[in-house]
Write a protein that holds these residues in place. Structure first.
Motif, PDB file in Angstrom:
ATOM      1  N   ARG A 152       0.815  -1.206   0.000  1.00  0.00           N
ATOM      2  CA  ARG A 152       0.000   0.000   0.000  1.00  0.00           C
ATOM      3  C   ARG A 152       0.853   1.263   0.000  1.00  0.00           C
ATOM      4  NH1 ARG A 152      -4.964   1.879   0.757  1.00  0.00           N
ATOM      5  NH2 ARG A 152      -5.178   3.821   1.921  1.00  0.00           N
ATOM      6  N   LYS A 153       1.907   1.193   0.770  1.00  0.00           N
ATOM      7  CA  LYS A 153       2.750   2.372   0.844  1.00  0.00           C
ATOM      8  C   LYS A 153       3.362   2.680  -0.518  1.00  0.00           C
ATOM      9  CE  LYS A 153       4.894   2.662   4.819  1.00  0.00           C
ATOM     10  NZ  LYS A 153       5.982   2.275   5.733  1.00  0.00           N
TER      11      LYS A 153
ATOM     12  N   LEU B  96       0.829   4.257  -2.687  1.00  0.00           N
ATOM     13  CA  LEU B  96       0.660   5.669  -2.347  1.00  0.00           C
ATOM     14  C   LEU B  96       1.806   6.502  -2.904  1.00  0.00           C
ATOM     15  CD1 LEU B  96      -0.587   5.350   1.322  1.00  0.00           C
ATOM     16  CD2 LEU B  96      -1.892   6.072  -0.669  1.00  0.00           C
ATOM     17  N   ARG B  97       2.972   5.931  -2.832  1.00  0.00           N
ATOM     18  CA  ARG B  97       4.116   6.650  -3.368  1.00  0.00           C
ATOM     19  C   ARG B  97       3.976   6.859  -4.867  1.00  0.00           C
ATOM     20  NH1 ARG B  97       9.904   4.243  -2.775  1.00  0.00           N
ATOM     21  NH2 ARG B  97      10.330   5.225  -4.796  1.00  0.00           N
TER      22      ARG B  97
ATOM     23  N   VAL C 218       1.308   7.052  -6.472  1.00  0.00           N
ATOM     24  CA  VAL C 218       0.311   8.102  -6.709  1.00  0.00           C
ATOM     25  C   VAL C 218       0.910   9.478  -6.481  1.00  0.00           C
ATOM     26  CG1 VAL C 218      -1.890   9.039  -5.951  1.00  0.00           C
ATOM     27  CG2 VAL C 218      -1.596   6.583  -6.142  1.00  0.00           C
ATOM     28  N   GLU C 219       1.688   9.592  -5.424  1.00  0.00           N
ATOM     29  CA  GLU C 219       2.299  10.891  -5.157  1.00  0.00           C
ATOM     30  C   GLU C 219       3.223  11.314  -6.291  1.00  0.00           C
ATOM     31  OE1 GLU C 219       1.619  13.162  -2.971  1.00  0.00           O
ATOM     32  OE2 GLU C 219       0.017  11.825  -2.332  1.00  0.00           O
TER      33      GLU C 219
ATOM     34  N   VAL D 282      -6.819   3.452  -4.850  1.00  0.00           N
ATOM     35  CA  VAL D 282      -6.942   4.498  -3.827  1.00  0.00           C
ATOM     36  C   VAL D 282      -7.732   5.664  -4.396  1.00  0.00           C
ATOM     37  CG1 VAL D 282      -4.905   3.978  -2.462  1.00  0.00           C
ATOM     38  CG2 VAL D 282      -4.674   5.344  -4.525  1.00  0.00           C
TER      39      VAL D 282
ATOM     40  N   LYS E 194      -7.457   8.837  -4.213  1.00  0.00           N
ATOM     41  CA  LYS E 194      -6.765   9.950  -4.875  1.00  0.00           C
ATOM     42  C   LYS E 194      -6.204   9.515  -6.221  1.00  0.00           C
ATOM     43  CE  LYS E 194      -2.863   9.341  -1.730  1.00  0.00           C
ATOM     44  NZ  LYS E 194      -1.878  10.031  -0.890  1.00  0.00           N
TER      45      LYS E 194
ATOM     46  N   LEU F 144       2.452  10.724   1.752  1.00  0.00           N
ATOM     47  CA  LEU F 144       1.786   9.556   1.184  1.00  0.00           C
ATOM     48  C   LEU F 144       0.362   9.426   1.714  1.00  0.00           C
ATOM     49  CD1 LEU F 144       4.558   6.820   1.212  1.00  0.00           C
ATOM     50  CD2 LEU F 144       3.908   8.396  -0.587  1.00  0.00           C
ATOM     51  N   SER F 145       0.123  10.041   2.832  1.00  0.00           N
ATOM     52  CA  SER F 145      -1.202   9.904   3.431  1.00  0.00           C
ATOM     53  C   SER F 145      -2.172  10.987   2.983  1.00  0.00           C
ATOM     54  CB  SER F 145      -1.088   9.945   4.950  1.00  0.00           C
ATOM     55  OG  SER F 145      -0.394   8.809   5.403  1.00  0.00           O
TER      56      SER F 145
ATOM     57  N   GLU G 204      -5.897  10.490   2.474  1.00  0.00           N
ATOM     58  CA  GLU G 204      -6.198   9.229   3.147  1.00  0.00           C
ATOM     59  C   GLU G 204      -6.668   9.551   4.552  1.00  0.00           C
ATOM     60  OE1 GLU G 204      -5.333   5.845   1.903  1.00  0.00           O
ATOM     61  OE2 GLU G 204      -5.555   7.036   0.089  1.00  0.00           O
TER      62      GLU G 204
END
Lengths: 847, 101
Positions: free
Chosen positions: A514-515, A518-519, A521-522, A594, A596, B23-24, B27
């Protein structure tokens, strides 16, 4: 300086010493006789026609600007005394001292200043005024007949302001001085008897106050092109005084008795003179006055004072006197009030203007610059992102940009422009332009010279850190390694897009973490933001004249940058990466997992060519069953309607609102072959029966089917597409048949399972019903599939779905549902029935 | 929401703690604050001071009431919900993804 003052003062006694009637008559009525002779005399000497000196005529002439006035004044300056004496008395109203006194008013020293700076002056003056009431000056007022009125009026009015405004003279002396002299005017029986004199006097007394309201408004002397200086006036007065000096001396006593009015005038004149003196006007010719007055024998003065009845109304009828006194007092009060008010205003103005001109324009500019420096920004998007975007949005909506007039720069600009407003628009624009230039310069300066955050002073230990808006005190120490490692980290990533071999290595680790997602996505957000910034910075499509070449270059450069940025983003999207099924999700699909990530899609799609969209679409369709939306939607069982499921509903909504629209836009223009391809892929790679239970899949299928139908019916020609070839249609038909075969017998399972909620809570039931009612997309799909179906297919379709149709219609026609929902259900059913050429109203409801 | 990223230097790497916070974005996170307060909400924005903008926040305040007579401590928990919340950074003790319990 006090000398000239004496000179003025001393005029009094002569008037007073004159006989009652004679003095007056002499002065006022014998005057014209003299005048006539003088006129002729003067005319003879000057060799000019008298008409020229007709002041009334002159005034008109001057208004027409025929230059006669110039002629008069310039040619005969040296004869002014005669001129005034003679002409004015003949023609009345036009010798205007106001023009002269205006010189003083306009002289740079305000009355206030004059009085506050040199307050001592007034007191000796007042003493003198009482003690030495004799001078030749009074004669100037006494003889010249009816011009007396105007002269005294104007002169006094303008001059009278000074002591009054000054404050001292009046406050200190009013009890004894002012009332005494004023009453003297009114209560004199002579004055009352002689209506003419009375008129003169009362006017003379009232006017000053009236005139005070508009002392500057007085016409500026008809005969004077050039306003006279004080010296000139004084010299004139002096000369006049000397002129009449011998004549009235003899009956000075009588004159004084008769003319309390002139006496009073002289007092005020004295006050006036004091003011003028205090203003620092050079005494000039006054020396003579002083000498004269000093030479006055002291006995004479004493004598005068003794002879003078207190307040000068010995023989007056008391009743009349009282009335007059009251009236006078009233007027006095009113005028004093006005006076006080005005004085206060003047004081405030003086207070305000005390610091006028302290700063030069340079100073002001300097301060402006310092202030603007804080606001100036070379990169408004970085420094003030939200404001910029917000105003852009507002402008798009046709609203004025927020706080346009609150913008500090604008304010400065407006203020600056405001100062020049009266000088016309051009000036204003000019000012604005200047300000903009200055701003630009400041910005450039700031850019060139990076802000110094530290400075070391000589002799000081260590460094002093200066904090500013842009450089606040640092509370967190964060290492700066990032910058250096950034490039090292970026390069393999970039090259991974180009070189196929590297492709497989990094993504494996990313999957399922997941991390990492997220990365990912960032990173994408960074790229997208970068792209958006690039778009905003795009060079304008129109080249400036003379810069076509540079413009073309900048456009090319921008295009390059843009393409590069898009490539970077595309690489990060990892669409082209081969899906490794052993590893689970495709990275792109995990991005979609996710919220976003979903929200990113429309922003990404904006920069994507149709081919890229097609790639995205293909990827989604191919891997549909691994899509989280699909999974959650299908596993949405009524039995455990818990938190995650609830979120999944929102997820689906989000997906439908963000990811689907760009895809839909693409599909709406896709050719038939593409659709067949997509449909086949969908069936090939996914378990169709599983997938179609999700709203998203069904919506996509509906999209494909309806688009294909449009194309088959030739709708594509409207978009410039060639009509579908038979092969294409055949291909589509095959795909369609396949889909139908798969779905046949399972159409009812498309409907979302009814959500059964425990309890009979009204609110929850409403939600439940609403959810239930939300099967529109299923009906849409059924309609889409029915349109393309053959007769038999339609038949079997209807047979299968009939129960559902009936159920809905029955439910709608029963009264168990709110009207709105019933209509909704009917509409849904009709969606499907219309595709078959039927209508809900044709279905008979078994009661 | 994501516009916040514009102020953050362009970097995808997780190199320092604050990158993890990034990253959050968007979220749900859990924030522990001084004064026995906890927040759970969607992170909309943050900065280097750990000022946060949170959405759909549930604030949990733990209060300890001491009974004056018996010296007994009674722990109370107060919950509050806000649509949107700005949290000043100096009160933030901890930011983490919500525990997946």
């Amino acid at each position: 300086m006090g000398d000239s003052f004496f000179g003025f003062n001393t005029t009094l006694p002569r008037d007073r010493e004159r006989g009652h009637g004679e003095g007056f008559d002499d002065n006022f009525f014998s005057g014209p006789g003299d005048v006539n002779s003088k006129i002729s005399d003067y005319a003879a000497r000057a060799g000019e026609d008298l008409e020229i000196y007709d002041f009334n005529g002159l005034r008109q002439d001057l208004e027409e600007d025929d230059g006669l006035g110039d002629q008069l004044v310039e040619a005969n300056d040296d004869l002014n005394d005669i001129t005034f004496d003679v002409e004015v008395s003949k023609d009345g109203p036009d010798f205007d001292f106001v023009s002269n006194t205006e010189d003083f008013n306009n002289s740079r020293i305000s009355e206030n200043e004059a009085f506050f700076v040199k307050p001592k002056r007034t007191e000796p003056q007042q003493q003198f005024r009482q003690a030495q009431p004799q001078s030749g000056f009074g004669n100037y007022w006494a003889p010249p007949g009816n011009n007396y009125e105007d002269n005294s009026m104007n002169f006094q009015s303008s001059l009278h302001r000074a002591p009054a405004a000054g404050g001292r003279g009046m406050d200190d002396n009013s009890p004894s001085m002012v009332p005494g002299s004023i009453w003297g005017d009114f209560s004199s029986p002579r004055v009352q008897d002689q209506s003419y004199a009375a008129a003169i006097h009362s006017q003379g007394n009232k006017q000053p106050y009236l005139n005070q309201q508009q002392p500057y408004g007085q016409p500026t002397g008809a005969g004077h092109q050039r306003p006279k200086t004080f010296e000139e006036i004084e010299a004139e007065l002096h000369r006049t005084a000397g002129y009449h000096g011998q004549m009235p001396m003899g009956d000075a006593q009588a004159a004084m008795m008769a003319n309390q009015g002139p006496g009073k005038k002289m007092l005020t004149m004295a006050e006036v003179e004091a003011a003028l003196l205090a203003q620092g006007v050079p005494p000039g010719a006054n020396g003579q006055f002083q000498q004269q007055s000093m030479q006055q024998p002291p006995q004479q003065q004493q004598q005068q004072q003794q002879q003078q009845p207190p307040y000068g109304y010995g023989n007056v009828d008391p009743a009349q006197m009282m009335a007059l006194r009251q009236q006078q007092e009233l007027m006095e009060q009113m005028s004093v009030e006005k006076e006080l008010k005005r004085r206060e205003q003047l004081r405030q103005m003086a207070e305000k203007s005390r610091y006028d001109k302290l700063m030069t324009t340079r100073d002001k500019d300097f301060i402006n610059r310092i202030q603007l420096q804080q606001l100036a920004s070379g990169d408004p998007f970085a420094d003030d992102f939200y404001y910029q975007v917000f105003s852009a949005i507002r402008q798009r909506a046709g609203l004025p940009p927020p706080g346009a007039n609150k913008d500090p720069m604008m304010e400065v600009k407006n203020k600056d422009a405001g100062d020049r407003n009266k000088r016309g628009n051009r000036r204003e624009e000019n000012a604005v332009h200047k300000m903009q230039q200055q701003l630009q310069r400041i910005v450039n300066d700031a850019k060139r010279r990076p802000k110094q955050s530290q400075l070391s002073l000589e002799g000081a230990l260590g460094k002093i850190t200066s904090h500013t808006v842009r450089n606040p005190r640092q509370l967190l120490q964060v290492s700066d390694r990032k910058a250096s490692t950034q490039s090292a980290q970026d390069s393999p990533e970039l090259s991974s897009g180009d070189n196929a071999p590297k492709v497989s290595t990094p993504p494996r680790k990313i999957v399922n973490d997941r991390k990492k997602v997220l990365r990912l996505v960032e990173d994408l957000y960074m790229s997208v933001l970068n792209l958006e910034q690039l778009r905003r910075d795009a060079p304008s499509p129109v080249a400036r004249a003379g810069f076509e070449k540079e413009h073309q270059e900048s456009i090319d450069r921008w295009n390059e940058d843009y393409a590069e940025a898009i490539n970077k983003m595309w690489t990060e999207l990892r669409i082209d990466q081969a899906t490794d099924y052993t590893q689970g999700h495709h990275p792109f699909l995990s991005i979609l997992s996710v919220p976003k990530g979903k929200k990113l899609i429309p922003r990404i799609a904006r920069h994507c060519s149709p081919e890229k969209i097609y790639a995205i679409l293909k990827l989604i369709v191919t891997n549909f069953d691994t899509l989280k939306v699909c999974q959650m939607a299908t596993t949405n069982s009524p039995t455990h309607k818990d938190q995650p499921d609830f979120i999944s509903l929102e997820d689906v909504e989000l997906f439908m609102n963000t990811v689907v629209p760009p895809l839909l836009a693409y599909v709406a223009e896709a050719p038939l072959s593409t659709l067949s391809e997509l449909l086949r892929l969908m069936m090939l790679r996914n378990d169709v029966l599983y997938v179609v239970k999700s709203k998203v899949a069904l919506s996509l299928l509906t999209m494909f089917l309806s688009r294909a139908e449009i194309l088959k019916q030739g709708g594509g020609t409207l978009q410039g597409l060639p009509p579908c070839s038979p092969e294409e249609i055949a291909e589509w038909e095959t795909a369609y048949q396949q889909l139908y075969e798969r779905l046949n017998e399972h159409f009812l399972s498309l409907f979302p399972p009814p959500v059964i909620l425990p309890g009979d809570n009204q609110a929850i039931n409403a939600v439940h019903l609403a959810n239930n009612a939300d099967d529109t997309y299923v009906w849409q799909f059924l309609a889409a599939i029915a349109v393309g179906a053959s007769m038999e297919q339609q038949h079997s379709l209807v047979t299968e779905v009939r129960d559902r149709v009936m159920e809905d219609i029955v439910m709608a026609s029963s009264n168990r549902l709110p009207e709105e929902q019933a209509a909704h259900k009917i509409a849904n059913v009709n969606l499907f029935l219309h595709a078959l050429g039927l209508d809900a109203s044709q279905v008979t409801v078994p009661v | 929401m994501a516009d916040i990223n514009a102020t953050i230097p362009d970097s995808g790497a997780v190199e320092e703690p604050i990158d993890l916070v990034r990253l959050s974005l968007d979220e749900r996170i859990y924030v522990k604050l001084r004064g026995d307060r906890e927040l759970r909400g969607v992170l909309h924005a943050f900065d280097g001071h750990m000022n946060l903008v949170l959405g759909e926040v549930e604030e949990t305040i733990t209060l300890v009431d001491v009974n004056e007579d018996t010296n007994e401590e009674v722990i109370r928990i107060v919950k509050r919900n806000s649509d949107m919340l700005f949290v000043r950074g100096d009160g933030v003790i901890l930011v983490s993804p919500p525990s997946r319990a």
